[in-house]
Motif scaffolding. Structure first.
Motif, PDB file in Angstrom:
ATOM      1  N   THR A 139      12.186  33.784 -38.126  1.00 25.20           N
ATOM      2  CA  THR A 139      11.772  32.405 -37.844  1.00 25.20           C
ATOM      3  C   THR A 139      12.950  31.596 -37.308  1.00 25.20           C
ATOM      4  OG1 THR A 139      10.134  32.561 -39.603  1.00 25.20           O
ATOM      5  CG2 THR A 139      10.702  30.354 -38.842  1.00 25.20           C
ATOM      6  N   PHE A 140      14.108  31.785 -37.889  1.00 24.22           N
ATOM      7  CA  PHE A 140      15.317  31.085 -37.430  1.00 24.22           C
ATOM      8  C   PHE A 140      15.660  31.500 -35.999  1.00 24.22           C
ATOM      9  CE2 PHE A 140      20.040  30.564 -37.441  1.00 24.22           C
ATOM     10  CZ  PHE A 140      20.062  29.181 -37.549  1.00 24.22           C
ATOM     11  N   ALA A 156      13.152  29.828 -33.647  1.00 17.24           N
ATOM     12  CA  ALA A 156      13.389  28.380 -33.554  1.00 17.24           C
ATOM     13  C   ALA A 156      14.636  28.066 -32.735  1.00 17.24           C
ATOM     14  CB  ALA A 156      13.508  27.788 -34.958  1.00 17.24           C
ATOM     15  N   VAL A 157      15.738  28.754 -33.032  1.00 20.07           N
ATOM     16  CA  VAL A 157      16.970  28.512 -32.274  1.00 20.07           C
ATOM     17  C   VAL A 157      16.798  28.971 -30.836  1.00 20.07           C
ATOM     18  CG1 VAL A 157      19.414  29.128 -32.059  1.00 20.07           C
ATOM     19  CG2 VAL A 157      18.462  28.570 -34.292  1.00 20.07           C
ATOM     20  N   ALA A 167      14.103  28.892 -29.072  1.00 22.92           N
ATOM     21  CA  ALA A 167      13.317  27.879 -28.367  1.00 22.92           C
ATOM     22  C   ALA A 167      14.166  26.656 -28.037  1.00 22.92           C
ATOM     23  CB  ALA A 167      12.114  27.475 -29.209  1.00 22.92           C
ATOM     24  N   VAL A 168      14.971  26.221 -28.988  1.00 23.16           N
ATOM     25  CA  VAL A 168      15.819  25.041 -28.767  1.00 23.16           C
ATOM     26  C   VAL A 168      16.941  25.351 -27.767  1.00 23.16           C
ATOM     27  CG1 VAL A 168      17.445  23.461 -29.892  1.00 23.16           C
ATOM     28  CG2 VAL A 168      15.290  24.026 -31.006  1.00 23.16           C
ATOM     29  N   ILE A 216      14.297  34.660 -28.677  1.00 21.53           N
ATOM     30  CA  ILE A 216      12.888  34.525 -29.042  1.00 21.53           C
ATOM     31  C   ILE A 216      12.244  35.910 -29.103  1.00 21.53           C
ATOM     32  CG2 ILE A 216      10.633  33.665 -28.286  1.00 21.53           C
ATOM     33  CD1 ILE A 216      12.145  31.251 -27.064  1.00 21.53           C
TER      34      ILE A 216
END
Length: 108
Positions: free
Chosen positions: A8-9, A12-13, A15-16, A23
């Motif tokens: 998940t991390f 999320a990172v 995507a940012v 991803i």
């Protein structure tokens, strides 16, 4: 549980930080966890003895699990290829990857 948090991390990172590779790695990790769950579930059910509904036993659960795993891996692979194709098709729209993606990838 740690793998879920890590995946998940990564997503999320990724995507940012605009990192398709991060991803993809996170999605791959999550698909591995789902695959592990499917294998454990199939293993549990295939070991059951024969009954009136299943006179030859429950070994077909292993075959069904193989089908599910194959479909899962195919779907993840097609999704990654499609995303890569769209980015190759219009390279000017690909944003610059932030350095944070490298640190998360090295940490993972």
């Amino acid at each position: 549980m740690l793998n879920v948090v890590l995946a998940t991390f990564q997503i999320a990172v990724g995507a940012v930080a605009h990192s398709q590779a991060l991803i993809a790695d996170g999605i791959h990790s999550l698909s591995d966890l789902v695959a592990d769950f499917v294998v454990l579930l199939a293993n549990h059910h295939s070991g059951k003895a024969a009954d009136t509904d299943h006179p030859y036993g429950h070994q077909r659960f292993e075959t069904a699990a193989s089908l599910v795993l194959g479909a899962l891996l195919l779907a993840v692979g097609i999704g990654m290829l499609w995303s890569a194709f769209l980015k190759i098709e219009s390279p000017h729209s690909v944003p610059t990857v932030h350095l944070a993606a490298l640190w998360v990838a090295l940490g993972a």
